[in-house]
Design an enzyme around this catalytic site. Sequence first.
Site, mmCIF file in Angstrom:
data_model
loop_
_atom_site.group_PDB
_atom_site.id
_atom_site.type_symbol
_atom_site.label_atom_id
_atom_site.label_comp_id
_atom_site.label_asym_id
_atom_site.label_seq_id
_atom_site.Cartn_x
_atom_site.Cartn_y
_atom_site.Cartn_z
ATOM 1 N N GLU A 103 1.252 -1.143 -0.119
ATOM 2 C CA GLU A 103 -0.331 -0.027 0.317
ATOM 3 C C GLU A 103 0.439 1.816 -0.191
ATOM 4 O O GLU A 103 1.674 1.803 1.146
ATOM 5 C CB GLU A 103 -0.893 -0.434 1.279
ATOM 6 C CG GLU A 103 -2.004 -1.261 1.049
ATOM 7 C CD GLU A 103 -3.343 -1.085 0.667
ATOM 8 O OE1 GLU A 103 -3.608 -0.182 0.254
ATOM 9 O OE2 GLU A 103 -3.548 -2.348 1.167
ATOM 10 N N CYS B 171 -1.863 9.302 2.334
ATOM 11 C CA CYS B 171 -1.961 8.129 0.639
ATOM 12 C C CYS B 171 -2.656 9.195 -0.385
ATOM 13 O O CYS B 171 -2.381 9.267 -1.144
ATOM 14 C CB CYS B 171 -1.793 7.121 0.995
ATOM 15 S SG CYS B 171 -3.040 6.748 1.927
HETATM 16 P P1 NAP Z 1 8.245 5.424 4.353
HETATM 17 O O1 NAP Z 1 9.574 6.228 5.110
HETATM 18 O O2 NAP Z 1 8.621 4.174 3.646
HETATM 19 O O3 NAP Z 1 8.247 4.341 5.545
HETATM 20 C C1 NAP Z 1 7.052 3.658 5.422
HETATM 21 C C2 NAP Z 1 7.359 2.653 7.429
HETATM 22 O O4 NAP Z 1 8.351 1.789 5.865
HETATM 23 C C3 NAP Z 1 8.037 2.794 8.272
HETATM 24 O O5 NAP Z 1 8.085 2.216 9.264
HETATM 25 C C4 NAP Z 1 10.268 3.189 7.945
HETATM 26 O O6 NAP Z 1 10.433 2.659 8.854
HETATM 27 C C5 NAP Z 1 9.882 1.702 6.798
HETATM 28 N N1 NAP Z 1 10.490 1.554 6.045
HETATM 29 C C6 NAP Z 1 11.133 2.277 5.308
HETATM 30 N N2 NAP Z 1 12.303 2.148 4.090
HETATM 31 C C7 NAP Z 1 12.718 1.488 4.596
HETATM 32 C C8 NAP Z 1 13.396 0.219 4.067
HETATM 33 N N3 NAP Z 1 14.226 0.218 3.003
HETATM 34 N N4 NAP Z 1 13.265 -1.323 4.390
HETATM 35 C C9 NAP Z 1 12.802 -1.612 5.509
HETATM 36 N N5 NAP Z 1 11.885 -0.741 6.077
HETATM 37 C C10 NAP Z 1 11.497 0.506 5.306
HETATM 38 O O7 NAP Z 1 7.547 6.216 4.490
HETATM 39 P P2 NAP Z 1 6.389 7.420 4.949
HETATM 40 O O8 NAP Z 1 7.447 8.648 4.826
HETATM 41 O O9 NAP Z 1 6.807 7.009 6.528
HETATM 42 O O10 NAP Z 1 4.966 7.361 5.131
HETATM 43 C C11 NAP Z 1 4.888 8.087 3.819
HETATM 44 C C12 NAP Z 1 4.172 7.607 2.294
HETATM 45 O O11 NAP Z 1 3.455 6.146 2.742
HETATM 46 C C13 NAP Z 1 3.816 8.119 1.475
HETATM 47 O O12 NAP Z 1 3.770 8.144 -0.142
HETATM 48 C C14 NAP Z 1 1.677 7.526 2.081
HETATM 49 O O13 NAP Z 1 1.032 8.097 0.060
HETATM 50 C C15 NAP Z 1 1.718 6.158 1.436
HETATM 51 N N6 NAP Z 1 1.182 5.751 2.601
HETATM 52 C C16 NAP Z 1 -0.344 4.812 2.020
HETATM 53 C C17 NAP Z 1 -0.873 4.356 2.787
HETATM 54 C C18 NAP Z 1 -1.643 3.548 1.735
HETATM 55 O O14 NAP Z 1 -2.410 2.734 1.702
HETATM 56 N N7 NAP Z 1 -1.986 3.366 0.480
HETATM 57 C C19 NAP Z 1 -1.142 5.152 3.828
HETATM 58 C C20 NAP Z 1 -0.459 5.575 4.655
HETATM 59 C C21 NAP Z 1 0.799 6.410 4.268
HETATM 60 P P3 NAP Z 1 11.272 3.597 9.138
HETATM 61 O O15 NAP Z 1 10.249 4.625 9.968
HETATM 62 O O16 NAP Z 1 12.533 3.386 10.539
HETATM 63 O O17 NAP Z 1 12.201 4.589 7.984
#
Ligand code: NAP
Length: 460
Positions: free
Chosen positions: A228, A262
């Site tokens: 997602e 998102c």
């Molecule tokens: P993010 O940086 O990708 O973080 C999301 C989760 O992934 C966090 O727990 C993060 O851990 C972990 N993570 C990131 N890179 C990783 C890697 N290489 N290996 C393992 N874990 C990893 O995203 P965000 O900035 O927090 O959230 C915003 C994004 O999420 C936006 O693009 C939004 O649109 C999307 N989103 C989508 C939905 C949906 O249902 N489609 C819902 C909500 C949000 P750390 O915090 O420790 O880095």
Amino acid sequence: MTYQSVNPNTGKTVKSFEHLSSAALEQSLATAEACFQTWKHTSYAERAAIVAKAAALLHAHVDDYAKLATLEMGKRIDEVRGEVQFSADILAYYAKNAEAFLAPTKLHPKVGEAHVESSPFGVLFCVEPWNFPFYQLARVAGPQLMAGNVLVVKHAGCVPQCAIAFEKLLLDAGAPAGAYTNLLISHEQANRVVDDPRIKGVALTGSVAAGRSIAARAGQNLKKSSMELGGSDAFIVLEDADLAKTIPWAVWGRMYNGGQTCCAAKRFIVLDSIADKFLEQFTAALSKLNVGDPMIETTTHGPLSSEGALLQLVKQVDSAVAHGATLVIGGKRIDRPGSFMQTTILTDIAKDNPAFRDEFFGPVVSFFRVKDEDEAIALANDSDFGLGGSVWTKDVARGKRVASRVDTGMMFINNIDWSDAELPFGGIKDSGYGRELGNMGIQEFVNKKLIRTAHLDAPA
Ligand code: NAP
């Protein structure tokens, strides 16, 4: 230090947490695996008693959970109260409906009889974002625990207290150790968890970059995953839209959760004949928001989740302007402590501007004028993302026709009431694959096993 509660309203660090040691991580995985061996044999009624109890506890302590999220990621207090209540409703929904959703399905082969039954995969690894600190967890815990799976969960670094509180919630509700385990782990440890043979499925909600990394890892291990990811949803305003209803939704759709959703409305695509009127009213409504402490009810514009998020957003807006976009309002950080961004509107975003394709995760409106419905649809589809979108028109049949032609996982007509426990949530293209919530959400990580009975002689 990856896991830190930093109050984005003040910039002050409240609490820090160490990563799990390798030994503690191993213990968590072993406990989860052992738990699965008994959990998979529990009845739906036993599982439902625990999951429904967790829902009741959430409802009973809405304020405590809400304050924790507001403190750690700055969502306005009344918005988080709604999120906590909705998370409870999701848990209760699966406690009530899981057995029916996963009941054996009878098939009708030409010879003999057959059915498909559903059995849990095992230990699932879930990686979750901070923007809905409780809802995101409920969205995986409700269906997956009821399906008989157990979960190990890596929540985002900036919401460790919410992550710990949700694990405690399930334990308090009577879940056995290992049914739901919060893991304070690094990305590198997360990769090792995906590789671990005890993990049977991976669900991630987050950015495209995180999705690519974890999905690739799951793929190498031939493990099923659901993703997602981000979005850049179009908000399509046709010439007959009722602006009195549309403008408040436009404000809510862009500004809910500080614009950090998102499926927030991010690209406002308005038919030329109504564009000036829409932009004037939208600008006026956005300018009336009340900036302040997200713990205070009268605040209508809180901080972003972190200083990093703010700096990134300001940089994206600067780049958009440097590449020719026009700034109608905003564009800068707000001159006060904490990580606050001005409400911003960008127009004249040409196709070669990076802003044309980027996701703006905060209070930034991308505004486009189009000559007609076809151009609106073409522009909506000219995106790497395919999460959601909306159409605004008095002619519902026309709205449905437009909605059908937009390439996304979800479309809304005259509302953007994004998420309900009963409705599937998810996208296509760079927004990911798989669905959460509804009946579809509980089917993602169960083995669909065919059982056929036929009294046949072997072919000669
Ligand atoms: P993010 O940086 O990708 O973080 C999301 C989760 O992934 C966090 O727990 C993060 O851990 C972990 N993570 C990131 N890179 C990783 C890697 N290489 N290996 C393992 N874990 C990893 O995203 P965000 O900035 O927090 O959230 C915003 C994004 O999420 C936006 O693009 C939004 O649109 C999307 N989103 C989508 C939905 C949906 O249902 N489609 C819902 C909500 C949000 P750390 O915090 O420790 O880095």
